[in-house]
Write an enzyme that holds these catalytic residues in place. Structure first.
Site, PDB file in Angstrom:
ATOM      1  N   GLU A 254     124.408 -57.060 -42.761  1.00  0.00           N
ATOM      2  CA  GLU A 254     125.122 -57.026 -41.558  1.00  0.00           C
ATOM      3  C   GLU A 254     125.907 -55.683 -41.279  1.00  0.00           C
ATOM      4  OE1 GLU A 254     124.889 -59.304 -39.306  1.00  0.00           O
ATOM      5  OE2 GLU A 254     124.106 -60.694 -40.311  1.00  0.00           O
TER       6      GLU A 254
ATOM      7  N   ASP B 245     117.866 -55.236 -44.096  1.00  0.00           N
ATOM      8  CA  ASP B 245     117.544 -55.421 -45.088  1.00  0.00           C
ATOM      9  C   ASP B 245     117.277 -54.414 -46.227  1.00  0.00           C
ATOM     10  OD1 ASP B 245     117.627 -58.168 -44.726  1.00  0.00           O
ATOM     11  OD2 ASP B 245     115.556 -58.561 -44.463  1.00  0.00           O
TER      12      ASP B 245
END
Length: 440
Positions: free
Chosen positions: A297, A385
């Site tokens: 995030e 990611d």
């Protein structure tokens, strides 16, 4: 009841063709996804086969449960989508919207000033939304109290569900009334320039809600408590400090009060940024996995995904409102959908009806934009990611965390690529693990 729609009108043709085409596309995609589950639902993808977390979570029983859960949602969706198609076409074909407009103008008079425009506009939107709410209600109840209960997700009681609906109705009424009044003001006072003013207001409202929602609205539905001291908070704080990320607090939300699904999210901006973890997520992951999920995030912020998206969406907001404004000037738009007595002399007074009809047409054809929007979103997810892998020093914890998220939420493992391209804003678990395992 009589048909009052001009089926030769180009606006009506676009709406009907777009609505039917969107229905066919969705039916086709959901069907091929169902067939893929029948064929591959019991298999563990090769990339996951040797990962300990996958061996634990994706045993034969769990794979079967994933398929059953997805199938239950699919079989409930089929009649829902069919009824929605019938409803959407029937409301247009049998002149429901002109009927509602004539009724509310009978109550409040033909729009002449800000006050009457606001009353007519608000009443029109409320009454026009009732059929969709009626059609959606039984399917919403079925999914919540039958499907979600059956698979151990829903902890909802009918009393809690009813309270949620009343709160949502109250919040929506307050915010909606304000926005409708502001829009009505511009429709009346700025008949030729309301489009860019309204676009600016909507953008400003979106930013304002980033501050208002987490502090004042979200607490109406859930409790938010500071993340307690301990290993989890230490790991997360370490990641935050490493990224130089300042926030307005780490909070745990009592998501388990309603559902067993797991998630985490950021809200707000600037010093008002909040990090919210579902209690279900904390209970299912290790501190390293939580830190990696949070690192993902953080990647969205550090890689400026939100800023870049805003740089695209803000100009598009103005362009879209301009196009809708232009459409609202065509008297043939009103005539095609059965609104009689509207001509060049009074079209300015009912532009909100034109905006409504233009929005309906846009909604019917916007399905073709889904693959493009989702492609951009999936690209950002891969980058986030990769950022989490970099900042955490390894991608292993994120991989195991994603596996647990996938398994706990009973998300399917091998959906068809076409289905993913059209419907998924995130890459599949297999795609994300494959990317994380690649050599730098």
């Amino acid at each position: 009841m009589y048909m009052c729609v001009d089926f030769k009108n180009p606006f009506v043709i676009i709406f009907i063709v777009g609505t039917v085409l969107s229905f066919i596309i969705h039916q086709f995609l959901e069907f091929i996804d169902f067939r893929a589950r029948v064929k591959n639902g019991g298999k563990v993808p090769e990339i996951l086969a040797d990962i300990p977390a996958a061996k634990e979570k994706f045993n034969e029983e769990n794979l079967k449960k994933i398929c059953e859960y997805e199938n239950a949602k699919y079989f409930a969706w089929i009649p829902s989508s069919l009824l929605n198609l019938i409803m959407e076409l029937s409301l247009i074909i049998f002149g429901f919207y002109p009927f509602v407009f004539n009724m509310v103008t009978g109550w409040f008079g033909f729009p002449a000033g800000v006050g009457s425009t606001w009353l007519v506009f608000a009443a029109f939107l409320v009454l026009s939304s009732i059929p969709a709410e009626i059609v959606a209600l039984p399917f919403s109840l079925y999914r919540e109290f039958v499907v979600e209960k059956k698979f151990g997700f829903s902890n909802m009681t009918f009393k809690l569900w009813l309270l949620d609906q009343l709160k949502e109705l109250l919040v929506g009424a307050v915010l909606g009334s304000v926005l409708i009044f502001v829009a009505s003001l511009f429709f009346v006072k700025c008949t030729d320039s309301w489009w860019w003013i309204l676009a600016a207001v909507l953008i400003g409202f979106t930013f304002l809600m980033q501050i208002v929602y987490p502090k004042f609205i979200a607490p109406l539905f859930n409790k938010f408590e500071p993340l307690p001291e301990g290993e989890v908070k230490d790991k997360i704080t370490k990641i935050l400090n490493k990224c130089g990320f300042k926030n307005g607090g780490l909070f745990v939300m009592d998501a388990s009060k309603r559902s067993g699904h797991s998630n985490a999210y950021f809200s707000g901006f600037g010093k008002a940024k909040r990090i919210v973890l579902y209690d279900t997520l904390i209970n299912s992951m290790t501190s390293d996995e939580l830190a990696s999920v949070l690192g993902h995030e953080l990647g969205h912020y550090k890689l400026h995904h939100i800023t870049k998206r805003l740089c695209v969406m803000i100009p598009l907001e103005f362009i879209l409102l301009f196009v809708l404004y232009k459409l609202a000037q065509f008297t043939s738009l009103y005539e095609g959908f059965g609104f009689t007595g509207i001509d060049g002399g009074n079209v300015a007074a009912v532009q909100f009806i034109g905006l409504f009809l233009a929005t309906e047409i846009y909604g019917a054809i916007s399905e073709i934009l889904s693959p493009l929007m989702n492609f951009s979103s999936r690209r950002d997810e891969y980058q986030a990611d990769a950022y989490a892998k970099k900042v955490c020093g390894t991608g292993d914890h994120l991989i195991s965390g994603l596996i647990k998220l996938n398994a706990e939420n009973l998300s399917e493992l091998l959906p068809p690529k076409l289905y993913v391209m059209w419907n998924f804003s995130h890459p599949t678990l297999v795609e994300r693990v494959t990317a994380l395992k690649k050599e730098d």
